[in-house]
Design a protein around this motif. Structure first.
Motif, PDB file in Angstrom:
ATOM      1  N   GLY A 129      -2.615   3.894  -3.948  1.00  0.00           N
ATOM      2  CA  GLY A 129      -2.858   2.456  -4.017  1.00  0.00           C
ATOM      3  C   GLY A 129      -1.620   1.675  -4.426  1.00  0.00           C
ATOM      4  N   ALA A 130      -0.877   2.222  -5.379  1.00  0.00           N
ATOM      5  CA  ALA A 130       0.350   1.540  -5.804  1.00  0.00           C
ATOM      6  C   ALA A 130       1.377   1.510  -4.677  1.00  0.00           C
ATOM      7  N   ARG A 131       1.526   2.649  -3.985  1.00  0.00           N
ATOM      8  CA  ARG A 131       2.482   2.683  -2.878  1.00  0.00           C
ATOM      9  C   ARG A 131       2.112   1.680  -1.798  1.00  0.00           C
ATOM     10  N   ALA A 132       0.841   1.551  -1.525  1.00  0.00           N
ATOM     11  CA  ALA A 132       0.386   0.670  -0.444  1.00  0.00           C
ATOM     12  C   ALA A 132       0.434  -0.803  -0.833  1.00  0.00           C
ATOM     13  N   SER A 133       0.654  -1.106  -2.098  1.00  0.00           N
ATOM     14  CA  SER A 133       0.657  -2.491  -2.556  1.00  0.00           C
ATOM     15  C   SER A 133       2.002  -3.185  -2.349  1.00  0.00           C
ATOM     16  N   PHE A 134       3.047  -2.408  -2.056  1.00  0.00           N
ATOM     17  CA  PHE A 134       4.383  -2.971  -1.903  1.00  0.00           C
ATOM     18  C   PHE A 134       4.987  -2.497  -0.588  1.00  0.00           C
ATOM     19  N   PRO A 135       5.917  -3.265  -0.031  1.00  0.00           N
ATOM     20  CA  PRO A 135       6.414  -2.930   1.308  1.00  0.00           C
ATOM     21  C   PRO A 135       7.420  -1.800   1.307  1.00  0.00           C
TER      22      PRO A 135
END
Length: 822
Positions: A129-135
């Motif tokens: 989720g953290a990885r997917a929250s930023f480009p």
């Protein structure tokens, strides 16, 4: 010749080249004008090079469940530079380090820069989720070459990625010259440069940036300023092997840090996690207080540095060995000259690069740093060649050229070589993981990480450079190496051990202050200063002014070499005339100053406190004294000497460091007075300083406020017969008026300044003098009473007003903005 015979001969050539370069058998050095497969045993990845088409093909491993065909570190460096102080594209400059992933997307492979700055510890869902929250950044799409099964290895054409402007050189150029773009038709991969090793692949491209109209700076430096080419070196590096233990950053440590935002930290704990940057240094015997290491840190000195500079650099860099030895590491730090044939951009070599520029500029240290952990993979330093020549210019201006090359106490060359040793140690310190300590000069030169001013002694009325710079590492440096690299006994918590060391340093009174408090002249913390020597008190300013007076009394042809044009006196005059500029800034920090340390909860450091009133008053008095006629009058004989003409063309290296003249070569002593006055006024009347004075006086009326400062300036702005005094008076009045209108000046502070100007104008208007002075008083009264006229005069001052020539290295184009933005 058949392909088989050609390939056999090629294999012999490659083996011979590898042997000549001291490489292990099987290491490929690709330079053949044919398609070559480079797959030595243990190579990072198989590489094919086709010199005829200019392509580099890479065989990637089979993709994982996420479609990733391998992760690597990627970085670029500049092999051939621009030679500009204003545009930082320097030979040897290292770019940022990225985590690069090859991701298969159908019939193509994306080159992706991942985003490890934002992450989350925890279960797989939290982390995802953290990885997917930023480009992430997709920087190239690669074609798959030939047939490639979905689940197997895949061959790709890496060329399109290598041809991208990953270092944003166009952006660097664009800061000075608009319209430059990367030209694909004038750029290509240098297929003869490809080298493949077990843990890294090194490649180079020629990149050309073009514009319809040449920028002035580029047209000066390039044969054709409309087409500017660079050799850009790319490194694809295996991710570091497991086993590295990150060191948690401590604001008291003097370390650089990599910032990571961890969204999986427990509630109530900071999300910002900072890892101090450091090399992986491991004892062969972790249980021993003193031990050899598994892999020493070796820095190589660039062979581009000529002698005796190369030796002086190596001597200075080698000082760090003492700090590592004191921390319990035996033979852990070494210095060598880069061996012939070795590539300084190869990530396996920690480098001290020597680069030439048109004008002097900054030297700097950094390197290749794993953005996930802060581990330093390669240390990289860039030293500007003209810095040492600038030091010689200053020393010759102080003591003359009589002892040049003699090795005597007042030999400018000897003093400059001492400085270059210190500079080499300083910049390598950055590459080891350390930030500046501008308080080191307060504790007997405790660190090479200071910006040292030369210690100029006065002996029987004469200047003495015998102890201009310290030699060797300092106590602060030994502490920082022990904090950053020290290894506790097995089983002990290394971060807790480092914290205990920082606590002990605090208790011992070791002081530390860095860029955020030291770089700008209007900052508040006394003692955090650049280019000063001593305690940064008014007494130190008085000593500096005495040094300046002695140097000016003896200034003349004696500061030039035999046969040198007398016109060059103007170049050497500037740093002597402004020799006090850094002492002014240091003294200014006492005015409205606040003393504090970098403290953490529980370490027992005292709370911040204002500088006592008597110290502030003494500082104001010392600064105002620098505005006196005595200090700002250039003797008539020297003024004429400085008016010597020349028939030579403009010297681009010299021109930025001259005062505005009175026509052709004629020296203008009033400009010199005005510029020196402005140095003091810029510090004393800085909006931030006046704001602090206003605040502290509000809390404690015994502390000086804005009006107390203005009262101290009254003698400077009163009626004067001397032309120098009138020029300084006018400069001071307009500086006060300009500060009152500065957007950074609070309205209530601005009102005090504006009221003071009106009061002065009223007094000037009542003059009865029938003289130049009287006419000047009437004119100033009229100007200061008329908002439109004063605005016009301030505007006039801000445009053609003589600039203060550069003191610190030229080319400060926001390099330090990141350090000052906190």
């Amino acid at each position: 010749m058949t392909n088989t015979l050609r390939n056999k001969r090629l294999a012999k050539q490659l083996l011979f080249a590898a042997t000549a370069l001291g490489l292990a058998p099987g290491t490929a050095v690709l330079a053949a004008p044919v398609r070559v497969t480079a797959s030595p045993d243990g190579a990072l990845l198989p590489v094919e090079v086709d010199a005829q088409t200019g392509k580099v093909l890479l065989v990637l491993p089979a993709s994982d469940a996420d479609g990733v065909s391998g992760r690597y570190l990627f970085t670029q460096a500049i092999k051939t530079g621009l030679g500009s102080a204003a545009i930082r594209i320097d030979r040897g400059m290292q770019g940022d380090t990225k985590v690069l992933a090859f991701r298969r997307l159908g019939g193509k492979v994306a080159v992706v820069f991942e985003n490890p700055r934002y992450r989350a510890t925890g279960d797989a869902g939290v982390a995802k989720g953290a990885r997917a929250s930023f480009p992430f950044s997709t920087v190239a799409m690669l074609e798959i070459v030939g047939d490639a099964p979905v689940a197997g290895p895949v061959k790709v054409d890496l060329t399109p990625f290598l041809m991208t402007d990953a270092m944003d050189l166009a952006g660097a150029i664009g800061a000075e010259a608009k319209g430059y773009k990367l030209s694909e038709k004038l750029s290509a991969v240098d297929t003869g440069s490809v080298k493949v090793f077990p843990r890294n692949i090194e490649l180079e491209t020629v990149q050309t940036f073009v514009a319809d109209t040449a920028g002035r700076e580029l047209d000066t430096l390039a044969p054709d300023g409309r087409a500017v080419s660079f050799t850009v070196h790319s490194s694809l590096v295996a991710l570091p092997e497991p086993g590295y233990v990150p060191r948690r950053f401590d604001i008291r440590s003097g370390a650089h840090a990599t910032q990571i935002y961890d969204y999986g930290t427990p509630l109530g704990s900071p999300m910002l996690v900072e890892y101090a940057n450091r090399f992986r240094l491991e004892k062969t015997d972790p249980t021993a207080a003193r031990s050899t290491v598994k892999k020493p840190i070796i820095f190589y000195i660039d062979s581009a540095a000529p002698e005796p500079l190369r030796t002086a650099l190596a001597d200075g860099v080698r000082w760090w060995a003492d700090a590592f030895d004191a921390a319990g590491f035996i033979d852990a730090f070494k210095v060598e000259t880069l061996p012939p044939g070795a590539d300084p951009q190869d990530v396996r070599y920690n480098m001290v690069n020597w680069t030439d520029r048109q004008n002097r500029s900054w030297s700097y240290g950094g390197g290749v740093i794993d953005p996930r952990t802060g581990e330093i993979i390669k240390g990289n330093v860039v030293l500007g060649a003209l810095r040492v020549r600038q030091d010689i210019t200053i020393f010759e201006g102080l003591v003359g050229t009589a002892q040049n090359g003699s090795g005597g106490s007042n030999d400018p060359v000897r003093a400059a070589l001492s400085r270059i040793s210190q500079l080499g140690a300083h910049e390598v310190g950055h590459s080891l993981g350390f930030v500046h300590n501008f308080k080191a000069s307060l504790q007997d030169r405790a660190s090479v990480m200071d910006y040292p001013g030369p210690k100029v002694l006065i002996d029987n009325g004469k200047l003495d450079l015998s102890d201009a710079y310290a030699s060797g590492i300092g106590n602060w440096d030994k502490f920082t190496v022990d904090w950053l690299y020290g290894q506790p006994a097995p089983g002990a918590d290394p971060d807790a051990d480092a914290t205990a060391k920082a606590d002990a340093a605090q208790r011992a009174g070791i002081v530390f202050g860095t860029d955020i408090d030291g770089r700008a002249a209007d900052l508040a913390v006394p003692g955090v200063n650049m280019w000063t020597e001593g305690q940064d008190t008014p007494a130190d300013l008085a000593h500096t002014m005495a040094v300046r007076r002695i140097a000016l009394q003896t200034f003349g042809p004696n500061v030039l070499q035999p046969g040198e044009p007398l016109a060059n006196l103007r170049r050497k005059f500037v740093p002597i005339w402004l020799f006090h500029r850094y002492s002014i800034d240091a003294t200014g920090k006492l005015v409205g100053g606040v003393r504090y340390d970098y403290a953490v909860v529980g370490d027992g450091k005292p709370a911040p406190s204002p500088v006592p009133a008597q110290e502030q008053i003494a500082a104001i008095d010392a600064m105002v004294a620098s505005l006196s006629e005595r200090e700002l009058t250039v003797p008539a004989a020297l003024s004429m000497m400085l008016s010597s003409g020349t028939s030579a063309r403009r010297d681009a290296e010299m021109a930025p460091e001259l005062f505005l003249g009175a026509g052709s070569a004629v020296f203008d002593p009033l400009v010199a007075a005005q510029v020196a006055a402005q140095v003091t006024l810029d510090s004393l009347l800085a909006p931030a300083r006046l704001t602090r004075l206003h605040i502290q006086h509000g809390y404690d009326p015994a502390q000086p406020g804005v009006m107390a400062l203005l009262d101290k300036l009254r003698p400077v702005i009163g009626a004067h017969d001397h032309v120098v005094e009138r020029r300084v008076s006018q400069t001071t009045l307009l500086a006060i008026a300009a500060t009152s209108r500065d957007p950074a000046t609070p309205a209530d502070v601005g009102a005090v300044l504006d009221g003071f100007i009106k009061e002065i104008a009223s007094g000037f208007a009542n003059t009865q003098r029938k003289s130049d002075e009287g006419l000047w008083l009437l004119s100033m009264a009229s100007t200061l009473s008329d908002p439109k006229r004063i605005e016009a005069e301030i505007g006039k001052q801000s445009r053609p007003r003589p600039d203060i020539p550069a003191g610190m290295p030229i080319g400060d184009t926001g390099w330090f903005d990141g350090l000052l933005s906190n």
